[in-house]
Design an enzyme around this catalytic site. Structure first.
Site, PDB file in Angstrom:
ATOM      1  N   ALA A   1       0.858  -1.196   0.000  1.00 30.93           N
ATOM      2  CA  ALA A   1       0.000   0.000   0.000  1.00 30.93           C
ATOM      3  C   ALA A   1       0.880   1.227   0.000  1.00 30.93           C
ATOM      4  O   ALA A   1       2.103   1.147   0.115  1.00 30.93           O
ATOM      5  CB  ALA A   1      -0.888   0.011   1.237  1.00 30.93           C
TER       6      ALA A   1
ATOM      7  N   GLY B   1      -2.815   1.751   6.673  1.00 33.81           N
ATOM      8  CA  GLY B   1      -3.250   0.778   7.677  1.00 33.81           C
ATOM      9  C   GLY B   1      -2.451  -0.524   7.643  1.00 33.81           C
ATOM     10  O   GLY B   1      -2.896  -1.535   8.193  1.00 33.81           O
TER      11      GLY B   1
ATOM     12  N   SER C   1       0.498  -1.383   9.143  1.00 36.67           N
ATOM     13  CA  SER C   1       0.949  -1.843  10.467  1.00 36.67           C
ATOM     14  C   SER C   1      -0.236  -2.274  11.322  1.00 36.67           C
ATOM     15  O   SER C   1      -0.156  -3.254  12.070  1.00 36.67           O
ATOM     16  CB  SER C   1       1.726  -0.732  11.184  1.00 36.67           C
ATOM     17  OG  SER C   1       2.846  -0.369  10.411  1.00 36.67           O
TER      18      SER C   1
ATOM     19  N   ASP D   1       7.045  -6.214   8.963  1.00 37.66           N
ATOM     20  CA  ASP D   1       6.600  -4.852   8.633  1.00 37.66           C
ATOM     21  C   ASP D   1       7.743  -4.107   7.936  1.00 37.66           C
ATOM     22  O   ASP D   1       8.905  -4.494   8.048  1.00 37.66           O
ATOM     23  CB  ASP D   1       6.169  -4.104   9.896  1.00 37.66           C
ATOM     24  CG  ASP D   1       5.181  -2.976   9.568  1.00 37.66           C
ATOM     25  OD1 ASP D   1       4.688  -2.920   8.426  1.00 37.66           O
ATOM     26  OD2 ASP D   1       4.901  -2.155  10.470  1.00 37.66           O
ATOM     27  N   GLU D   2       7.411  -3.047   7.223  1.00 37.56           N
ATOM     28  CA  GLU D   2       8.393  -2.244   6.466  1.00 37.56           C
ATOM     29  C   GLU D   2       9.177  -3.149   5.508  1.00 37.56           C
ATOM     30  O   GLU D   2      10.401  -3.028   5.354  1.00 37.56           O
ATOM     31  CB  GLU D   2       9.340  -1.492   7.412  1.00 37.56           C
ATOM     32  CG  GLU D   2       8.654  -0.661   8.487  1.00 37.56           C
ATOM     33  CD  GLU D   2       7.733   0.436   7.942  1.00 37.56           C
ATOM     34  OE1 GLU D   2       7.908   0.831   6.774  1.00 37.56           O
ATOM     35  OE2 GLU D   2       6.837   0.863   8.685  1.00 37.56           O
TER      36      GLU D   2
ATOM     37  N   CYS E   1      -6.754   9.235  -1.628  1.00 39.86           N
ATOM     38  CA  CYS E   1      -6.110  10.527  -1.875  1.00 39.86           C
ATOM     39  C   CYS E   1      -7.064  11.627  -1.402  1.00 39.86           C
ATOM     40  O   CYS E   1      -8.254  11.387  -1.167  1.00 39.86           O
ATOM     41  CB  CYS E   1      -5.856  10.652  -3.375  1.00 39.86           C
ATOM     42  SG  CYS E   1      -5.203  12.259  -3.908  1.00 39.86           S
TER      43      CYS E   1
HETATM   44  N1  LIG Z   1      -7.596   7.642  15.911  1.00 38.71           N
HETATM   45  C1  LIG Z   1      -7.792   6.965  14.791  1.00 38.71           C
HETATM   46  N2  LIG Z   1      -8.912   6.263  14.607  1.00 38.71           N
HETATM   47  C2  LIG Z   1      -9.129   5.567  13.474  1.00 38.71           C
HETATM   48  N3  LIG Z   1      -8.243   5.498  12.473  1.00 38.71           N
HETATM   49  C3  LIG Z   1      -7.104   6.175  12.609  1.00 38.71           C
HETATM   50  C4  LIG Z   1      -6.800   6.935  13.759  1.00 38.71           C
HETATM   51  N4  LIG Z   1      -5.571   7.496  13.583  1.00 38.71           N
HETATM   52  C5  LIG Z   1      -5.134   7.098  12.363  1.00 38.71           C
HETATM   53  N5  LIG Z   1      -6.061   6.315  11.772  1.00 38.71           N
HETATM   54  C6  LIG Z   1      -5.978   5.668  10.458  1.00 38.71           C
HETATM   55  O1  LIG Z   1      -4.973   4.669  10.510  1.00 38.71           O
HETATM   56  C7  LIG Z   1      -4.429   4.478   9.215  1.00 38.71           C
HETATM   57  C8  LIG Z   1      -2.932   4.409   9.299  1.00 38.71           C
HETATM   58  O2  LIG Z   1      -2.581   3.218   9.979  1.00 38.71           O
HETATM   59  P1  LIG Z   1      -1.089   2.675   9.998  1.00 38.71           P
HETATM   60  O3  LIG Z   1      -1.204   1.240  10.395  1.00 38.71           O
HETATM   61  O4  LIG Z   1      -0.247   3.540  10.859  1.00 38.71           O
HETATM   62  O5  LIG Z   1      -0.678   2.830   8.463  1.00 38.71           O
HETATM   63  P2  LIG Z   1       0.597   2.359   7.632  1.00 38.71           P
HETATM   64  O6  LIG Z   1       1.308   1.300   8.423  1.00 38.71           O
HETATM   65  O7  LIG Z   1       0.040   1.846   6.336  1.00 38.71           O
HETATM   66  O8  LIG Z   1       1.428   3.587   7.405  1.00 38.71           O
HETATM   67  C9  LIG Z   1      -4.925   5.650   8.370  1.00 38.71           C
HETATM   68  O9  LIG Z   1      -5.936   5.146   7.505  1.00 38.71           O
HETATM   69  C10 LIG Z   1      -5.519   6.609   9.372  1.00 38.71           C
HETATM   70  O10 LIG Z   1      -6.610   7.313   8.813  1.00 38.71           O
HETATM   71  C1  LIG Z   2       7.879   6.836   0.421  1.00 33.77           C
HETATM   72  C2  LIG Z   2       9.096   6.552   1.223  1.00 33.77           C
HETATM   73  C3  LIG Z   2       8.996   6.166   2.546  1.00 33.77           C
HETATM   74  N1  LIG Z   2      10.103   5.920   3.278  1.00 33.77           N
HETATM   75  C4  LIG Z   2       9.984   5.544   4.698  1.00 33.77           C
HETATM   76  C5  LIG Z   2       9.194   6.524   5.532  1.00 33.77           C
HETATM   77  C6  LIG Z   2       8.706   5.640   6.674  1.00 33.77           C
HETATM   78  O1  LIG Z   2       9.736   5.605   7.653  1.00 33.77           O
HETATM   79  C7  LIG Z   2       8.526   4.270   6.017  1.00 33.77           C
HETATM   80  C8  LIG Z   2       7.085   3.935   5.690  1.00 33.77           C
HETATM   81  O2  LIG Z   2       6.291   3.966   6.861  1.00 33.77           O
HETATM   82  P1  LIG Z   2       4.726   3.514   6.922  1.00 33.77           P
HETATM   83  O3  LIG Z   2       4.731   2.404   7.939  1.00 33.77           O
HETATM   84  O4  LIG Z   2       4.304   3.028   5.563  1.00 33.77           O
HETATM   85  O5  LIG Z   2       3.964   4.703   7.389  1.00 33.77           O
HETATM   86  O6  LIG Z   2       9.292   4.308   4.804  1.00 33.77           O
HETATM   87  C9  LIG Z   2      11.361   6.018   2.693  1.00 33.77           C
HETATM   88  O7  LIG Z   2      12.390   5.762   3.333  1.00 33.77           O
HETATM   89  N2  LIG Z   2      11.467   6.405   1.389  1.00 33.77           N
HETATM   90  C10 LIG Z   2      10.384   6.694   0.627  1.00 33.77           C
HETATM   91  O8  LIG Z   2      10.554   7.048  -0.566  1.00 33.77           O
HETATM   92 ZN   LIG Z   3      -5.905  12.570  -6.049  1.00 32.40          ZN
END
Ligand SMILES: Nc1ncnc2c1ncn2[C@@H]1O[C@H](COP(=O)(O)OP(=O)(O)O)[C@@H](O)[C@H]1O
Ligand SMILES: Cc1cn([C@H]2C[C@H](O)[C@@H](COP(=O)(O)O)O2)c(=O)[nH]c1=O
Ligand SMILES: [Zn+2]
Length: 191
Positions: free
Chosen positions: A9, A14, A16, A87-88, A145
């Site tokens: 994604a 979402g 994590s 993750d990551e 978006c």
């Molecule tokens: N307090 C909240 N309640 C519900 N959803 C939330 C809250 N805070 C963040 N989010 C949602 O959590 C999602 C991000 O989750 P996360 O697992 O951190 O994402 P990712 O690992 O893909 O970067 C986003 O869709 C955001 O809108």
């Molecule tokens: C797009 C992009 C992301 N990263 C890094 C930034 C964050 O530390 C992670 C992604 O975190 P999330 O769990 O998906 O929120 O990746 C990067 O190093 N370079 C990039 O271009």
């Molecule tokens: Zn857009």
């Protein structure tokens, strides 16, 4: 047969959260899991999987030289693992992705990887490219978006919110540094 999964994604979709829910699901049924996350991604602390919803878990951090296969096999032969969660996963090396494929195929442990497909320039991360090539199952986790279309890209922004077009592929950050956008708006902002 155990499978290798890639849940991909944009940022803030979402990933994590979904990983931590899957982990909880296994553990609440008494099954053992092994969690990995990238050592470089220390947004919530090194070796911590942190979701923006506030849930978090301690994981084994991996670096370029980490032997995931050995760590997982040692843990599995001590007490069987039901699942490995990473993750990551964009930060895995291609060799580490092959180690994970081995764990699924030869050791019989399902491996669930969560990560970004592309970087701030719209290019595949090496780990993601290898996962797209090798995974049994590719699952997109969807987010939106600002225009309502599906956000598939990650825009890197500076302190003023302007697009950053050049730089290192790896730069740890969160919502202050990256904005998930649809392809159209990513192209417009980076043109
Ligand atoms: N307090 C909240 N309640 C519900 N959803 C939330 C809250 N805070 C963040 N989010 C949602 O959590 C999602 C991000 O989750 P996360 O697992 O951190 O994402 P990712 O690992 O893909 O970067 C986003 O869709 C955001 O809108
Ligand atoms: C797009 C992009 C992301 N990263 C890094 C930034 C964050 O530390 C992670 C992604 O975190 P999330 O769990 O998906 O929120 O990746 C990067 O190093 N370079 C990039 O271009
Ligand atoms: Zn857009």
């Amino acid at each position: 047969m155990a499978k290798l999964y890639f849940y991909y994604a944009s940022m803030n979709a979402g990933k994590s959260t979904t990983l931590l829910q899957a982990d909880f699901n296994y553990r609440e049924r008494g099954m053992r899991t092994l969690l990995f996350t990238a050592g470089i991604h220390d947004r919530g602390g090194k070796g911590v999987i942190d979701s923006r919803l506030g849930i978090r878990a301690v994981a084994t951090p991996f670096e370029e030289a980490t032997d995931l296969r050995r760590i997982a096999e040692d843990a599995h032969y001590e007490s069987p693992l039901a699942c490995i969660l990473v993750d990551e996963a964009q930060f895995l090396s291609p060799a580490q992705v092959r180690q994970l494929a081995h764990l699924a195929d030869e050791v019989g442990i399902p491996v669930l990887c969560y990560g970004l497909r592309t970087d701030f320039q719209g290019r595949l991360f090496p780990g993601s490219a290898e996962l797209l090539a090798l995974a049994d199952s590719l699952v997109e986790i969807k987010s939106v978006c600002e225009c309502g279309r599906k956000a598939t890209m990650n825009l890197r922004v500076d302190g003023a919110g302007n697009a950053v077009r050049q730089g290192e592929q790896r730069e740890v950050g969160g919502n202050e540094r990256y904005v998930a956008l649809c392809r159209r708006h990513f192209m417009q902002r980076t043109a």
